[in-house]
Design a protein around this motif. Structure first.
Motif, PDB file in Angstrom:
ATOM      1  N   SER A  21       0.824  -1.213   0.000  1.00 17.28           N
ATOM      2  CA  SER A  21       0.000   0.000   0.000  1.00 17.28           C
ATOM      3  C   SER A  21       0.858   1.263   0.000  1.00 17.28           C
ATOM      4  N   GLN A  22       2.152   1.131   0.366  1.00 15.17           N
ATOM      5  CA  GLN A  22       3.055   2.281   0.413  1.00 15.17           C
ATOM      6  C   GLN A  22       3.881   2.439  -0.863  1.00 15.17           C
ATOM      7  N   LEU A  23       3.779   1.473  -1.779  1.00 19.32           N
ATOM      8  CA  LEU A  23       4.533   1.579  -3.034  1.00 19.32           C
ATOM      9  C   LEU A  23       4.032   2.760  -3.860  1.00 19.32           C
ATOM     10  N   VAL A  24       4.932   3.351  -4.634  1.00 22.15           N
ATOM     11  CA  VAL A  24       4.580   4.536  -5.423  1.00 22.15           C
ATOM     12  C   VAL A  24       4.690   4.209  -6.906  1.00 22.15           C
ATOM     13  N   TYR A  25       3.550   4.231  -7.580  1.00 21.27           N
ATOM     14  CA  TYR A  25       3.491   4.093  -9.031  1.00 21.27           C
ATOM     15  C   TYR A  25       3.178   5.435  -9.692  1.00 21.27           C
ATOM     16  N   TYR A  26       2.391   6.269  -8.995  1.00 22.90           N
ATOM     17  CA  TYR A  26       1.864   7.512  -9.591  1.00 22.90           C
ATOM     18  C   TYR A  26       2.144   8.714  -8.691  1.00 22.90           C
ATOM     19  N   GLU A  27       3.368   8.846  -8.207  1.00 20.93           N
ATOM     20  CA  GLU A  27       3.824  10.009  -7.439  1.00 20.93           C
ATOM     21  C   GLU A  27       3.160  10.133  -6.069  1.00 20.93           C
ATOM     22  N   LYS A  28       2.492   9.081  -5.621  1.00 20.11           N
ATOM     23  CA  LYS A  28       1.894   9.076  -4.284  1.00 20.11           C
ATOM     24  C   LYS A  28       1.764   7.627  -3.841  1.00 20.11           C
ATOM     25  N   PRO A  29       1.695   7.353  -2.542  1.00 20.60           N
ATOM     26  CA  PRO A  29       1.514   5.972  -2.098  1.00 20.60           C
ATOM     27  C   PRO A  29       0.275   5.349  -2.729  1.00 20.60           C
ATOM     28  N   GLN A  30       0.349   4.053  -2.969  1.00 19.23           N
ATOM     29  CA  GLN A  30      -0.724   3.394  -3.695  1.00 19.23           C
ATOM     30  C   GLN A  30      -2.059   3.496  -2.980  1.00 19.23           C
ATOM     31  N   TYR A  31      -2.079   3.518  -1.648  1.00 19.50           N
ATOM     32  CA  TYR A  31      -3.363   3.645  -0.951  1.00 19.50           C
ATOM     33  C   TYR A  31      -4.021   4.983  -1.281  1.00 19.50           C
TER      34      TYR A  31
END
Length: 201
Positions: A21-31
């Motif tokens: 949930s903390q991974l960043v794909y779009y410049e913000k945490p995934q959650y």
């Protein structure tokens, strides 16, 4: 009552080695990204997490922490905790594992659900439901609770048992779950290249 969006962060993320949930794909945490995706489609959107994650969710997001009587038994804990916290509401559930999920695809999904359906879920090429890309009517709550009390914790089994509607997305990428550091790097690099192309770089 309107549908409530549930961003599911729970899980040990053992293969990833870090909280997905903390991974960043779009410049913000995934959650945060999944929350943003659900907002246009739901009356309310909340972050579902386990007790260990509660302190890692920053920002003004409403949270529902897995209730003690359900915690530690997989994703069913998130669904049952949400039903108990928000009784009478249907739930649109989205896990943090799916970086290719879009508002467009979720809109098509919701519009495909028949009025008298108990539950519906995205369906993958392996002919299995995606229990954390799914819609659960409020009528699921007592059935899920009985299953839980009988030791049946698998949402996949529940969806099969109730004959949940199967939704096959336009792109198979939507149901691609990212579970390892290698896959995360590949997807992050792919998204970065797509972004560069769209911006003319």
């Amino acid at each position: 009552m309107g549908v409530y969006g549930i961003v599911v962060c729970g899980g040990q993320s053992l293969r990833m080695g870090t909280d997905k949930s903390q991974l960043v794909y779009y410049e913000k945490p995934q959650y945060e990204h999944v929350h943003h995706t659900l907002v246009p489609l739901c009356e309310k959107v909340v972050i579902s997490c386990n007790a260990g994650q509660a302190g890692t969710i920053s920002g003004n997001y409403e949270r529902v922490v897995d209730l003690p009587q359900f915690s530690g038994n997989g994703p069913i804990a998130a669904i049952l905790s949400a039903f108990q916290t928000y009784p009478g509401h249907d739930l649109l559930v989205a896990g943090c594992d799916y970086p290719f999920l879009t508002i467009r695809e979720l809109t098509f999904f919701l519009h495909s659900i028949k009025r008298d359906t108990l539950a519906a879920a995205f369906y993958n090429e392996a002919d299995k439901y995606e229990p954390l890309l799914a819609w659960y009517s409020s009528d699921c709550a007592p059935i899920l609770r009985i299953n839980y009390e009988n030791g049946d914790y698998a949402l996949q089994y529940f969806l099969q048992k109730v004959g949940a509607e199967k939704y096959r997305p336009e792109s198979k990428n939507v149901v691609t779950s990212i579970d390892t550091p290698e896959d995360f790097k590949k997807v992050r690099d792919l998204l970065a290249r797509q972004n560069d192309h769209e911006n003319g770089n």
